[in-house]
Design an enzyme around this catalytic site. Structure first.
Site, mmCIF file in Angstrom:
data_model
loop_
_atom_site.group_PDB
_atom_site.id
_atom_site.type_symbol
_atom_site.label_atom_id
_atom_site.label_comp_id
_atom_site.label_asym_id
_atom_site.label_seq_id
_atom_site.Cartn_x
_atom_site.Cartn_y
_atom_site.Cartn_z
ATOM 1 N N TYR A 24 -12.851 44.811 27.585
ATOM 2 C CA TYR A 24 -13.084 44.721 26.147
ATOM 3 C C TYR A 24 -13.741 45.361 24.583
ATOM 4 C CZ TYR A 24 -13.407 41.257 21.591
ATOM 5 O OH TYR A 24 -13.478 40.863 20.806
ATOM 6 N N ASP B 77 2.839 34.415 17.657
ATOM 7 C CA ASP B 77 2.649 33.301 18.704
ATOM 8 C C ASP B 77 3.247 34.475 19.610
ATOM 9 O OD1 ASP B 77 -0.597 32.948 18.898
ATOM 10 O OD2 ASP B 77 0.118 32.905 20.549
ATOM 11 N N ILE B 78 2.759 34.111 20.562
ATOM 12 C CA ILE B 78 3.429 34.436 21.828
ATOM 13 C C ILE B 78 3.952 32.647 22.102
ATOM 14 C CG2 ILE B 78 1.887 33.652 23.642
ATOM 15 C CD1 ILE B 78 2.864 35.305 25.475
ATOM 16 N N ARG B 79 3.992 31.610 21.934
ATOM 17 C CA ARG B 79 4.339 30.366 22.249
ATOM 18 C C ARG B 79 4.004 29.654 20.688
ATOM 19 N NH1 ARG B 79 -0.241 30.217 24.383
ATOM 20 N NH2 ARG B 79 0.619 31.237 25.740
HETATM 21 C C1 VAH Z 1 -15.966 36.980 22.704
HETATM 22 N N1 VAH Z 1 -15.305 35.869 20.638
HETATM 23 O O1 VAH Z 1 -16.964 35.763 22.730
HETATM 24 C C2 VAH Z 1 -15.144 37.020 21.083
HETATM 25 C C3 VAH Z 1 -16.224 38.251 20.399
HETATM 26 C C4 VAH Z 1 -18.453 39.149 19.557
HETATM 27 C C5 VAH Z 1 -17.587 38.395 20.151
HETATM 28 O O2 VAH Z 1 -15.748 38.924 20.112
HETATM 29 O O3 VAH Z 1 -15.434 37.645 22.922
#
Ligand code: VAH
Length: 318
Positions: A140, A32-34
């Protein structure tokens, strides 16, 4: 041997412990990064500091530890990614391509999670099919669809054994999630115990797929151990355990805490993200191709969450 990135995150913190239980502590290299002091992930087996945007170090660690599997979990989740889209692109996609390149060069099997966030407003919302339109409207979601395509590319072009699942919201009591949209469904359990009440930032009637962490961990192991000749899909399989809205969770909690009170203060940003995602997805492909099965429904999850959290929180409260 398995190298895991994002080992201190919501999935990583439990996946490491599960993998070490199944395959042996020294077979699982947590990164992990830390570093967290006095953390079970750090103290129960090999741990390395790794910033996944550093491709050279990723390769060096995988080579030094002679891993044959890479599980890439390090990423920014939906709400954080929406607040910092360029950072999210660079970290989520830069980290993924580094992990895929290490897997290609070292001939490793590869896992990374996608998400119901890989679907968008033009995707059929109810019982969303395995193969359908994917035009997400969040950074995302763009990262997740790009990641699915990139992982399939590495399989088709380079023969890397890449596999993934589209996770729904994951509910767990070990590491608090950070920056997700579905995290209201985790927070609600903590507040039910601490305050007997919760104010949800996701509105009444907003259905999303969810899954309890133990089912998520079993799904990862089942997929990675599946017979590759049976896999028609690879990146990434729809998996889900339940489709619920805040009122459903409150009703389940009230079976244990009758006075539990749920109120709303909707966050328009995270509500808009939730509204762009499916209400329920179809996991038939995962069931048919590698025997996916969820053990926890809402009732069973609620009972386990409240029991485990009482132990954890009241111990802290002392
Ligand atoms: C989010 N828990 O809320 C994550 C996930 C489907 C939800 O990708 O971004």
């Amino acid at each position: 041997k398995i190298l895991v990135t994002g080992a201190l995150g919501q999935i990583g913190s439990e996946l490491i412990m599960k993998l070490r239980e199944v395959y042996g502590a020294d077979q699982v290299v947590a990164t992990d990064i830390r570093k967290k002091e006095a953390d079970p992930v750090v103290d129960s087996g090999p741990f390395e500091i790794l910033d996944v945007t550093d491709g050279n170090r990723m390769f060096e660690l995988a080579k030094t530890h002679q891993v044959d599997t890479i599980m890439h979990l390090a990423a920014l989740l939906s709400a954080t990614a929406e607040a910092k889209p360029l950072l999210a692109w660079n970290l989520n996609m830069g980290g993924l391509v580094n992990a895929l390149e290490a897997a290609r060069e070292l001939n490793c099997q590869f896992f990374t999670p996608s998400s119901i966030g890989a679907f968008g407003p033009s995707t059929p919302k109810d019982n969303t099919p395995q193969d359908t339109i994917q035009r997400p409207t969040t950074m995302y979601g763009v990262n997740k669809v790009s990641g699915e395509l990139l992982c399939d590319y590495y399989y088709q072009k380079f023969g890397v054994d890449t596999r993934g699942v589209r996770f729904p919201g994951l509910i767990s009591y070990v590491a608090p999630p950070g920056g997700g949209t579905t995290d209201y469904a985790v927070d609600i359990y903590y507040k039910a115990i601490l305050d007997g009440a919760y104010t949800s930032y996701i509105g009444k009637g907003t259905y999303m797929d969810m899954m309890y962490m133990p089912d998520a961990l079993n799904a990862i192991i089942a997929l990675m151990e599946a017979d590759p000749s049976k896999l028609i899909h690879r990146n990434a399989f729809n998996v889900t355990a339940m489709s619920i809205e805040p009122e459903d969770v409150a009703a389940a909690i009230r079976k244990h805490i009758p006075t539990f009170a749920l109120s709303y203060d909707v966050d328009p940003v995270r509500q808009a993200i939730a509204d762009s995602w499916p209400n329920s997805i179809d996991a038939t492909a995962a069931m048919n191709e590698w025997g996916f099965k969820a053990e926890f429904d809402l009732e069973k999850m609620t009972e386990d969450m409240l029991t485990k959290l009482r132990g954890k929180l009241l111990q802290q409260v002392g």
